[in-house]
Design a protein around this motif. Structure first.
Motif, PDB file in Angstrom:
ATOM      1  N   GLU A 158      -5.749  -0.842   1.928  1.00 48.93           N
ATOM      2  CA  GLU A 158      -5.722   0.356   0.996  1.00 48.93           C
ATOM      3  C   GLU A 158      -4.752   1.156   0.786  1.00 48.93           C
ATOM      4  N   LYS A 159      -4.355   2.253   2.321  1.00 53.07           N
ATOM      5  CA  LYS A 159      -3.464   2.788   2.367  1.00 53.07           C
ATOM      6  C   LYS A 159      -1.905   2.174   2.368  1.00 53.07           C
ATOM      7  N   ALA A 160      -1.833   1.355   3.214  1.00 55.27           N
ATOM      8  CA  ALA A 160      -0.522   0.372   2.962  1.00 55.27           C
ATOM      9  C   ALA A 160      -0.211   0.013   1.066  1.00 55.27           C
ATOM     10  N   GLU A 161      -1.356  -0.295   0.112  1.00 52.78           N
ATOM     11  CA  GLU A 161      -1.029  -0.402  -0.968  1.00 52.78           C
ATOM     12  C   GLU A 161      -0.668   0.688  -2.211  1.00 52.78           C
ATOM     13  N   ALA A 162      -1.674   1.858  -1.508  1.00 48.34           N
ATOM     14  CA  ALA A 162      -0.649   3.063  -1.645  1.00 48.34           C
ATOM     15  C   ALA A 162       0.261   3.225  -1.746  1.00 48.34           C
ATOM     16  N   GLN A 163       1.089   3.032  -0.194  1.00 48.36           N
ATOM     17  CA  GLN A 163       2.150   3.626  -0.573  1.00 48.36           C
ATOM     18  C   GLN A 163       3.470   2.259  -0.949  1.00 48.36           C
ATOM     19  N   ALA A 164       2.953   1.089  -0.587  1.00 46.38           N
ATOM     20  CA  ALA A 164       4.094   0.193  -1.357  1.00 46.38           C
ATOM     21  C   ALA A 164       3.956   0.900  -3.054  1.00 46.38           C
ATOM     22  N   LEU A 165       3.150   1.182  -3.792  1.00 45.70           N
ATOM     23  CA  LEU A 165       3.791   1.258  -4.849  1.00 45.70           C
ATOM     24  C   LEU A 165       4.555   2.722  -4.944  1.00 45.70           C
ATOM     25  N   LEU A 166       4.335   2.960  -4.403  1.00 52.05           N
ATOM     26  CA  LEU A 166       5.010   5.148  -3.954  1.00 52.05           C
ATOM     27  C   LEU A 166       6.514   4.754  -3.553  1.00 52.05           C
ATOM     28  N   LEU A 167       6.912   2.895  -2.829  1.00 55.28           N
ATOM     29  CA  LEU A 167       8.133   3.078  -2.079  1.00 55.28           C
ATOM     30  C   LEU A 167       8.522   2.228  -3.356  1.00 55.28           C
ATOM     31  N   ALA A 168       8.102   1.457  -3.613  1.00 54.19           N
ATOM     32  CA  ALA A 168       8.286   0.627  -4.912  1.00 54.19           C
ATOM     33  C   ALA A 168       9.046   1.192  -6.170  1.00 54.19           C
ATOM     34  N   GLN A 169       8.236   2.205  -6.551  1.00 49.55           N
ATOM     35  CA  GLN A 169       8.802   3.226  -7.627  1.00 49.55           C
ATOM     36  C   GLN A 169      10.099   3.878  -6.933  1.00 49.55           C
ATOM     37  N   LYS A 170      10.175   4.244  -5.553  1.00 47.57           N
ATOM     38  CA  LYS A 170      11.430   5.504  -4.945  1.00 47.57           C
ATOM     39  C   LYS A 170      12.297   4.685  -5.584  1.00 47.57           C
TER      40      LYS A 170
END
Length: 429
Positions: free
Chosen positions: A337-349
């Motif tokens: 759950e935490k990794a997936e949320a960070q992955a979305l944030l990283l992808a958008q950046k």
């Protein structure tokens, strides 16, 4: 109740084919922009009278192929889905006062057109074109320029087996004399002509030369040539066009039977033909139409243009298997759950600073996500799991060598120039 299907004569253009369309549009947009052509976007439906006056009531398009219906509401009037692009562009040129700006207007457009025809490969009832219109110049250089630009577009896309067929249909006086010569020639054969040609004999005899009927074609072989009926000015213009094409290194073939299917053509008429397409061979067609602007209510304005059929062109490109490869920079996999949320944030950046990437949204096991990463064409894979999420790190795996390194998410975002250089270098290998 069964599933709803696409209507006959229409088709879906799926992602694996769209890459060809985007490639064509990108090449055309680049060449036309460098040639000072400006894009225009007109409605896909217009008043029916526009096409009746512009294309000609005696043509097959107006007589048989238009999608026409009545408007709703109190002031009912006849509306037609556009069967071609020139009439709408000219209507816009007049309505928006472009002629008052002076000089030459170079316009281009792309989009869907509609004709009721028997669907076949490369010919649909909804089809697409890229077209250009040069309004305000009677100079033979305008004819040569539009042909040269069409040739540049097709050759840039890698097409090889192309042939330019060219003819002159003269001015209205020339055509009237030629029209009578055709009537005199075909009348003794009238009973042997196909039904459409019999109708055209008195209404539009030039269109008999375009007949696909075998017997009519045999009779037409010995018909008079339009080139023998050109006046001095028409012949001079045509000779200038041919000389300019020679100067440009563009080979051509004279085709006195080439009249095109629209009434508005004058002087130059041409087609660029591919030998790789069978019966549907014409990839680009066009010509000069000096009387159309005045016919539609504008001032006397010479003009010339062409249209490229995108369906036929993409069939050719697919046969050649020359689709440009679209390579992603990164494929992002994550689990937890935490990794997936960070992955979305990283992808958008990463997207915001110019990288191309796909974020795996499946939520499946790492093994399945890695398999999709292998097929994605990405240069590198970014991996986030529970450990990476906890430590604000990310694993970077180079797909070609399988080399892997762990770095902070801050370093990944802070060294964008370094990653850009490495990725671009790997893309060219």
């Amino acid at each position: 109740m069964g599933t709803i299907q696409a209507l006959r004569g229409t088709r879906d253009i799926l992602p694996e084919e769209v890459v060809y369309w985007q490639w064509v549009e990108s090449v055309a947009r680049d060449i036309l922009s460098r040639s000072a052509y400006q894009e225009i976007r007109t409605p896909i439906f217009e008043a029916t009278a526009l096409f009746e006056r512009g294309i000609g009531e005696a043509t097959d398009i107006v007589g048989k192929e238009m999608y026409t219906f009545m408007s709703r509401g109190e002031d009912k009037y006849s509306i037609t889905l556009r069967p071609e692009g020139t009439a709408g562009a000219v209507r816009s040129y007049i309505q928006n006062g472009m002629h008052a700006q002076g000089g030459v207007q170079r316009l281009w457009y792309t989009g869907p057109m509609f004709r009721y025809e028997r669907p076949q490969a490369g010919r649909q009832r909804q089809f697409h074109q890229i077209g250009v219109e040069v309004l305000g110049s009677s100079d033979a250089r305008a004819d040569a320029e539009v042909i040269a630009i069409a040739t540049d577009i097709l050759q840039t896309l890698g097409l090889q087996n192309l042939r330019l067929d060219i003819n002159s249909v003269g001015n209205p006086t020339d055509r009237q004399q030629y029209r009578q010569a055709l009537i005199d020639y075909f009348t003794p054969y009238s009973s042997e002509l196909d039904a459409d040609s019999q109708t055209r004999l008195t209404r539009n005899p030039l269109r008999i030369l375009d007949s696909k009927d075998k017997r009519t074609q045999e009779i037409a072989q010995n018909a008079p040539s339009i080139l023998d009926y050109l006046g001095v000015d028409s012949k001079q213009h045509f000779d200038q066009v041919l000389q300019l094409l020679t100067d440009l290194g563009i080979s051509y073939q004279l085709n006195p039977r080439l009249v095109r299917g629209l009434d508005y053509y004058t002087h130059t008429a041409f087609e660029i033909i591919s030998d790789d397409l069978g019966a549907q061979a014409t990839v680009c067609g066009g010509g000069r139409y000096d009387g159309l602007v005045a016919e539609l209510g504008g001032p006397d304005t010479p003009a010339v243009g062409w249209a490229i059929g995108l369906e036929r062109l993409t069939i050719l490109l697919q046969k050649m298997q020359q689709a440009p490869k679209k390579t992603l920079d990164f494929y992002v996999v994550s689990r937890g759950e935490k990794a997936e949320a960070q992955a979305l944030l990283l992808a958008q950046k990463l997207r915001r600073i110019g990288f191309s990437l796909e974020l795996d949204l499946s939520g499946s096991a790492f093994k399945k996500q890695f398999a999709r990463a292998d097929k994605s064409g990405a240069v590198a894979c970014l991996i986030l799991g529970d450990e990476e999420a906890e430590n604000q790190t990310v694993k970077l795996k180079w797909m070609a060598t399988k080399e892997q390194q762990t770095l902070s998410q801050k370093d990944l975002l802070g060294k964008t120039d370094e990653w850009r250089r490495q990725i671009d270098m790997l893309k060219t290998q």
